[in-house]
Design an enzyme around this catalytic site. Structure first.
Site, PDB file in Angstrom:
ATOM      1  CG  ASN A 107      -2.203  -0.850   0.888  1.00  0.00           C
ATOM      2  OD1 ASN A 107      -3.038  -0.479   0.072  1.00  0.00           O
ATOM      3  ND2 ASN A 107      -2.302  -2.009   1.532  1.00  0.00           N
TER       4      ASN A 107
ATOM      5  CG  HIS B 260     -10.764  -3.066   7.490  1.00  0.00           C
ATOM      6  ND1 HIS B 260     -10.035  -3.702   8.474  1.00  0.00           N
ATOM      7  CD2 HIS B 260     -11.831  -3.858   7.234  1.00  0.00           C
ATOM      8  CE1 HIS B 260     -10.643  -4.835   8.784  1.00  0.00           C
ATOM      9  NE2 HIS B 260     -11.736  -4.957   8.060  1.00  0.00           N
TER      10      HIS B 260
ATOM     11  CD  GLU C 235     -10.979   8.765  20.400  1.00  0.00           C
ATOM     12  OE1 GLU C 235     -11.801   8.735  19.446  1.00  0.00           O
ATOM     13  OE2 GLU C 235     -10.403   9.807  20.774  1.00  0.00           O
TER      14      GLU C 235
ATOM     15  CB  VAL D  56     -11.276  -1.847  16.491  1.00  0.00           C
ATOM     16  CG1 VAL D  56     -10.504  -2.667  15.466  1.00  0.00           C
ATOM     17  CG2 VAL D  56     -10.552  -1.853  17.826  1.00  0.00           C
TER      18      VAL D  56
ATOM     19  CB  ALA E 191     -10.577  -2.708  -3.325  1.00  0.00           C
TER      20      ALA E 191
HETATM   21  C1  GRF Z   1      -3.475  -4.802   3.703  1.00  0.00           C
HETATM   22  O1  GRF Z   1      -4.303  -5.881   3.425  1.00  0.00           O
HETATM   23  C2  GRF Z   1      -4.243  -3.797   4.497  1.00  0.00           C
HETATM   24  O2  GRF Z   1      -5.572  -3.674   4.121  1.00  0.00           O
HETATM   25  C3  GRF Z   1      -4.148  -4.384   5.852  1.00  0.00           C
HETATM   26  O3  GRF Z   1      -2.817  -4.868   5.935  1.00  0.00           O
HETATM   27  C4  GRF Z   1      -2.355  -5.201   4.645  1.00  0.00           C
HETATM   28  C5  GRF Z   1      -1.086  -4.435   4.393  1.00  0.00           C
HETATM   29  O4  GRF Z   1      -0.349  -4.894   3.314  1.00  0.00           O
HETATM   30  N1  GRF Z   1      -4.577  -3.458   6.849  1.00  0.00           N
HETATM   31  P1  GRF Z   1       0.926  -4.064   2.814  1.00  0.00           P
HETATM   32  O5  GRF Z   1       1.944  -4.018   3.940  1.00  0.00           O
HETATM   33  O6  GRF Z   1       0.493  -2.688   2.397  1.00  0.00           O
HETATM   34  O7  GRF Z   1       1.462  -4.846   1.656  1.00  0.00           O
END
Ligand code: GRF
Length: 203
Positions: A14, A110, A148, A150, A180
């Site tokens: 990401n 998420h 605050e 989750v 996505a």
């Molecule tokens: C992703 O699936 C994100 O949605 C989740 O953790 C993962 C992170 O993957 N919260 P990366 O480290 O960005 O490859």
């Protein structure tokens, strides 16, 4: 120019999508100023270093208690005078004082359509296991502000992804990332940087 800090724990795909988004112009008026990982082995740190972006490991394990870890994390973030903090696969609970300080200036990605398959215990592959177990035909990803709770903060963007016959948690995770996560995370940052989504003021 929006000053962005990215918090990571793992592979950093990401983070990569954000850096590529800046290069390609999909993210306008944004710059990643710092990357922080709680895990010194996170490949994300290498991705940052390769781009000469300051990158640090700040791990709870290096501190006597949580309070001192929180203090060090906040201090580092303050040094970079950030406008936006992006949790890109950051697996550590964010301190309440940080949430207040950066109210509606911290976003998280998420890998489900919130409010499905989110909250305590739903992270990583567990999210996709839950979706497959329930038999949903559509899942996706959500970008939201961090509060605050989750996965409970205001939702900014969502994108749906089809579940396909024969999917495993692994294949579904990959499709959700490609179709996505890597799309809506850069998009949300671009919109926040250009006044198309509202950034908070902090408290
Ligand atoms: C992703 O699936 C994100 O949605 C989740 O953790 C993962 C992170 O993957 N919260 P990366 O480290 O960005 O490859």
């Amino acid at each position: 120019m929006l000053r962005i800090g990215v918090l990571v724990s793992g592979g950093g795909t990401n983070l990569q999508a954000i850096l590529d988004g800046i290069d390609s112009g999909k993210i306008r008026n944004g710059k990643v100023e710092v990357v922080i990982s709680n895990n010194e082995k996170a490949y994300a740190l290498e991705r940052a270093a390769r781009r000469q972006i300051p990158a640090f490991c700040i791990s709870p394990k290096s501190f006597a208690d949580r309070a001192r870890f929180h203090e060090a994390l906040l201090k580092k973030l303050e040094e970079y005078a950030l406008d936006l903090i992006v949790l890109a696969g950051f697996l550590v609970t964010i301190p309440p004082e940080m949430i207040r300080r950066y109210r509606n200036r911290i976003i998280n990605i998420h890998p489900s359509l919130i409010p499905s398959f989110c909250g305590v215990g739903y992270y990583g592959l567990k999210v996709h296991e839950g979706a497959l177990k329930r038999g949903v035909k559509v899942t996706g990803a959500t970008v939201h502000f961090v509060d605050e709770g989750v996965d409970s903060g205001p939702i900014l963007l969502q994108r749906a992804v089809e579940v396909e016959p024969g999917d495993t948690p692994g294949t579904l995770q990959k499709r959700v990332m490609e179709q996505a996560e890597w799309v809506i995370l850069p998009k949300a940052i671009d919109m926040l940087a250009n006044g198309e989504l509202p950034l908070g003021e902090g408290e």
